[in-house]
Design a protein around this motif. Structure first.
Motif, PDB file in Angstrom:
ATOM      1  N   ALA A 234       0.841  -1.200   0.000  1.00  0.00           N
ATOM      2  CA  ALA A 234       0.000   0.000   0.000  1.00  0.00           C
ATOM      3  C   ALA A 234       0.872   1.245   0.000  1.00  0.00           C
ATOM      4  CB  ALA A 234      -0.919  -0.004   1.218  1.00  0.00           C
ATOM      5  N   ASP A 235       0.234   2.408  -0.124  1.00  0.00           N
ATOM      6  CA  ASP A 235       0.975   3.675  -0.192  1.00  0.00           C
ATOM      7  C   ASP A 235       1.370   4.194   1.182  1.00  0.00           C
ATOM      8  OD1 ASP A 235       0.688   3.622  -2.937  1.00  0.00           O
ATOM      9  OD2 ASP A 235      -1.157   4.831  -2.920  1.00  0.00           O
ATOM     10  N   GLY A 236       0.755   3.687   2.252  1.00  0.00           N
ATOM     11  CA  GLY A 236       1.076   4.179   3.580  1.00  0.00           C
ATOM     12  C   GLY A 236       0.596   3.214   4.643  1.00  0.00           C
ATOM     13  N   PRO A 237       0.938   3.480   5.909  1.00  0.00           N
ATOM     14  CA  PRO A 237       0.536   2.551   6.987  1.00  0.00           C
ATOM     15  C   PRO A 237      -0.970   2.492   7.183  1.00  0.00           C
ATOM     16  CG  PRO A 237       1.522   4.553   7.889  1.00  0.00           C
ATOM     17  CD  PRO A 237       1.741   4.611   6.413  1.00  0.00           C
ATOM     18  N   ALA A 238      -1.668   3.627   7.028  1.00  0.00           N
ATOM     19  CA  ALA A 238      -3.121   3.607   7.203  1.00  0.00           C
ATOM     20  C   ALA A 238      -3.787   2.763   6.125  1.00  0.00           C
ATOM     21  CB  ALA A 238      -3.668   5.037   7.182  1.00  0.00           C
ATOM     22  N   ALA A 239      -3.351   2.935   4.877  1.00  0.00           N
ATOM     23  CA  ALA A 239      -3.916   2.137   3.794  1.00  0.00           C
ATOM     24  C   ALA A 239      -3.556   0.661   3.963  1.00  0.00           C
ATOM     25  CB  ALA A 239      -3.408   2.652   2.453  1.00  0.00           C
ATOM     26  N   GLN A 240      -2.355   0.382   4.443  1.00  0.00           N
ATOM     27  CA  GLN A 240      -1.953  -1.010   4.677  1.00  0.00           C
ATOM     28  C   GLN A 240      -2.851  -1.677   5.721  1.00  0.00           C
ATOM     29  OE1 GLN A 240       1.625  -1.568   6.961  1.00  0.00           O
ATOM     30  NE2 GLN A 240       2.258  -3.330   5.724  1.00  0.00           N
ATOM     31  N   GLU A 241      -3.094  -0.982   6.829  1.00  0.00           N
ATOM     32  CA  GLU A 241      -3.945  -1.539   7.880  1.00  0.00           C
ATOM     33  C   GLU A 241      -5.373  -1.740   7.384  1.00  0.00           C
ATOM     34  OE1 GLU A 241      -5.373  -0.436  12.452  1.00  0.00           O
ATOM     35  OE2 GLU A 241      -4.036   0.908  11.326  1.00  0.00           O
ATOM     36  N   ALA A 242      -5.892  -0.784   6.624  1.00  0.00           N
ATOM     37  CA  ALA A 242      -7.259  -0.899   6.118  1.00  0.00           C
ATOM     38  C   ALA A 242      -7.400  -2.078   5.169  1.00  0.00           C
ATOM     39  CB  ALA A 242      -7.659   0.398   5.418  1.00  0.00           C
ATOM     40  N   TRP A 243      -6.418  -2.293   4.313  1.00  0.00           N
ATOM     41  CA  TRP A 243      -6.482  -3.418   3.372  1.00  0.00           C
ATOM     42  C   TRP A 243      -6.368  -4.758   4.103  1.00  0.00           C
ATOM     43  CZ3 TRP A 243      -8.269  -4.143  -1.223  1.00  0.00           C
ATOM     44  CH2 TRP A 243      -8.334  -3.101  -2.141  1.00  0.00           C
ATOM     45  N   VAL A 244      -5.493  -4.837   5.081  1.00  0.00           N
ATOM     46  CA  VAL A 244      -5.340  -6.097   5.824  1.00  0.00           C
ATOM     47  C   VAL A 244      -6.642  -6.447   6.547  1.00  0.00           C
ATOM     48  CG1 VAL A 244      -4.133  -7.199   7.747  1.00  0.00           C
ATOM     49  CG2 VAL A 244      -2.843  -5.913   6.045  1.00  0.00           C
ATOM     50  N   LYS A 245      -7.298  -5.474   7.163  1.00  0.00           N
ATOM     51  CA  LYS A 245      -8.559  -5.739   7.843  1.00  0.00           C
ATOM     52  C   LYS A 245      -9.646  -6.157   6.866  1.00  0.00           C
ATOM     53  CE  LYS A 245      -7.933  -2.723  11.864  1.00  0.00           C
ATOM     54  NZ  LYS A 245      -8.457  -1.535  12.602  1.00  0.00           N
ATOM     55  N   ALA A 246      -9.748  -5.431   5.746  1.00  0.00           N
ATOM     56  CA  ALA A 246     -10.801  -5.741   4.776  1.00  0.00           C
ATOM     57  C   ALA A 246     -10.615  -7.124   4.174  1.00  0.00           C
ATOM     58  CB  ALA A 246     -10.818  -4.680   3.679  1.00  0.00           C
ATOM     59  N   LEU A 247      -9.392  -7.478   3.820  1.00  0.00           N
ATOM     60  CA  LEU A 247      -9.152  -8.789   3.217  1.00  0.00           C
ATOM     61  C   LEU A 247      -9.319  -9.918   4.231  1.00  0.00           C
ATOM     62  CD1 LEU A 247      -6.021  -7.892   1.026  1.00  0.00           C
ATOM     63  CD2 LEU A 247      -8.385  -8.159   0.269  1.00  0.00           C
ATOM     64  N   SER A 248      -8.974  -9.672   5.495  1.00  0.00           N
ATOM     65  CA  SER A 248      -9.107 -10.716   6.515  1.00  0.00           C
ATOM     66  C   SER A 248     -10.564 -11.023   6.833  1.00  0.00           C
ATOM     67  CB  SER A 248      -8.384 -10.292   7.799  1.00  0.00           C
ATOM     68  OG  SER A 248      -7.004 -10.063   7.555  1.00  0.00           O
ATOM     69  N   ARG A 249     -11.449 -10.064   6.600  1.00  0.00           N
ATOM     70  CA  ARG A 249     -12.869 -10.244   6.909  1.00  0.00           C
ATOM     71  C   ARG A 249     -13.710 -10.585   5.690  1.00  0.00           C
ATOM     72  NH1 ARG A 249     -13.377  -4.680  10.516  1.00  0.00           N
ATOM     73  NH2 ARG A 249     -11.923  -5.310  12.183  1.00  0.00           N
ATOM     74  N   ALA A 250     -13.090 -10.885   4.574  1.00  0.00           N
ATOM     75  CA  ALA A 250     -13.844 -11.077   3.332  1.00  0.00           C
ATOM     76  C   ALA A 250     -14.312 -12.509   3.117  1.00  0.00           C
ATOM     77  CB  ALA A 250     -12.993 -10.640   2.133  1.00  0.00           C
ATOM     78  N   SER A 251     -13.737 -13.483   3.776  1.00  0.00           N
ATOM     79  CA  SER A 251     -14.058 -14.886   3.508  1.00  0.00           C
ATOM     80  C   SER A 251     -15.378 -15.284   4.141  1.00  0.00           C
ATOM     81  CB  SER A 251     -12.932 -15.784   4.023  1.00  0.00           C
ATOM     82  OG  SER A 251     -12.850 -15.703   5.435  1.00  0.00           O
ATOM     83  N   PHE A 252     -15.986 -16.344   3.620  1.00  0.00           N
ATOM     84  CA  PHE A 252     -17.221 -16.876   4.193  1.00  0.00           C
ATOM     85  C   PHE A 252     -16.968 -17.508   5.557  1.00  0.00           C
ATOM     86  CE2 PHE A 252     -18.798 -16.757  -0.230  1.00  0.00           C
ATOM     87  CZ  PHE A 252     -20.006 -16.111  -0.004  1.00  0.00           C
ATOM     88  N   GLY A 253     -15.751 -18.035   5.749  1.00  0.00           N
ATOM     89  CA  GLY A 253     -15.425 -18.591   7.059  1.00  0.00           C
ATOM     90  C   GLY A 253     -15.509 -17.538   8.144  1.00  0.00           C
ATOM     91  N   TYR A 254     -15.008 -16.343   7.863  1.00  0.00           N
ATOM     92  CA  TYR A 254     -15.097 -15.255   8.838  1.00  0.00           C
ATOM     93  C   TYR A 254     -16.548 -14.856   9.064  1.00  0.00           C
ATOM     94  CZ  TYR A 254     -14.506 -10.655  10.969  1.00  0.00           C
ATOM     95  OH  TYR A 254     -14.594  -9.573  11.807  1.00  0.00           O
TER      96      TYR A 254
END
Length: 259
Positions: free
Chosen positions: A103-123
């Motif tokens: 990502a371009d910065g730490p805030a964008a990195q954290e936002a992407w990690v959270k969004a991708l971690s919560r995207a699965s049906f298992g979650y």
């Protein structure tokens, strides 16, 4: 996994709301060959549900790659280029190469990690189970609260031990107070304005009987003013009858006095 390319492309370009979007730098992902300089390729990523699409630009009309976010984990990683806020999508299946993104910065990195971690049906299944447990506990707490409230109301209406103020069958009249809501409403609605609650509780039953033309039971269950008013009615009736008889006897007395 087999996917229909037209259906996937139509879904990627549809007006359905995206869960997360933004520019990311990628290295060697599907459809994105590595650059000669090793700096990675900057693409536009769109997350819809558990599908991660990448486009050449924000206005791109054909997705370059697709990642199905099932059976994977998202964790921080080191990028080939320094000062890059990188993370990786790693799959549990053997032989599947991880997807390295930055990502371009730490805030964008954290936002992407959270969004991708919560995207699965298992979650989503875990979230649904947790919400069901919370709903079950809330219903149980509400049921306990209702039961305790009902017990408190019932305890207020329990018959108390008889004493000199308690009601009973005296002089042929029963003064048992009704603890039902109708009885309480009747007594509260019949209380005259300006009288205190304690006074009304003492003379309330007698006042009801007086209104019905019945006799108060005893001085122990009514105040003196009520008894005085009640027995005063009988005196007034006797006095009125005596006066009427006196008027009737006056002409006879006058006739007898004449010579």
């Amino acid at each position: 996994m087999k996917l229909n390319e037209r259906s996937v492309a139509h879904y990627a370009l549809s007006d359905s709301p995206a869960d997360h979007t933004g520019f990311l730098r990628t290295w060697g992902g599907a459809g994105t060959p590595p650059t000669p300089s090793g700096a990675g390729r900057r693409c536009w990523f769109v997350l819809k549900g558990n599908l991660l699409f990448s486009f050449e630009s924000r206005e791109g009309r054909a997705p370059l790659s697709l990642v199905v976010l099932e059976g994977c984990t998202v964790e921080l990683a080191e990028a080939p280029v320094p000062e890059e806020f990188a993370f990786a999508i790693r799959f549990d299946a053997p032989g599947v190469r991880p997807h390295l993104l930055a990502a371009d910065g730490p805030a964008a990195q954290e936002a992407w990690v959270k969004a991708l971690s919560r995207a699965s049906f298992g979650y989503m299944r875990l979230v649904v189970r947790e919400l069901e447990n919370q709903l079950r506990e809330a219903r149980h707490s509400l049921d306990l609260h209702r039961r305790s409230s009902w017990k408190a109301v019932s305890s207020r209406c329990k018959p108390q031990a008889p004493d000199r103020w308690s009601s009973g069958l005296e002089n042929g009249h029963s003064l048992s107070r009704d603890c039902s809501p109708m009885g309480l409403v009747e007594e509260e609605g019949s209380r005259p304005a300006g009288r205190g609650l304690a006074e009304w509780e003492l003379q309330g039953p007698a006042s009801l009987l007086l209104g019905r033309g019945q006799s108060p039971v005893s001085p122990e269950t009514s105040c003196f003013s009520t008894l005085h008013e009640w027995y005063g009615r009988e005196i007034m009736e006797l006095r009125r009858a005596w006066l009427q008889r006196a008027r009737e006897n006056q002409p006879e007395c006058k006739d007898q006095d004449r010579p």
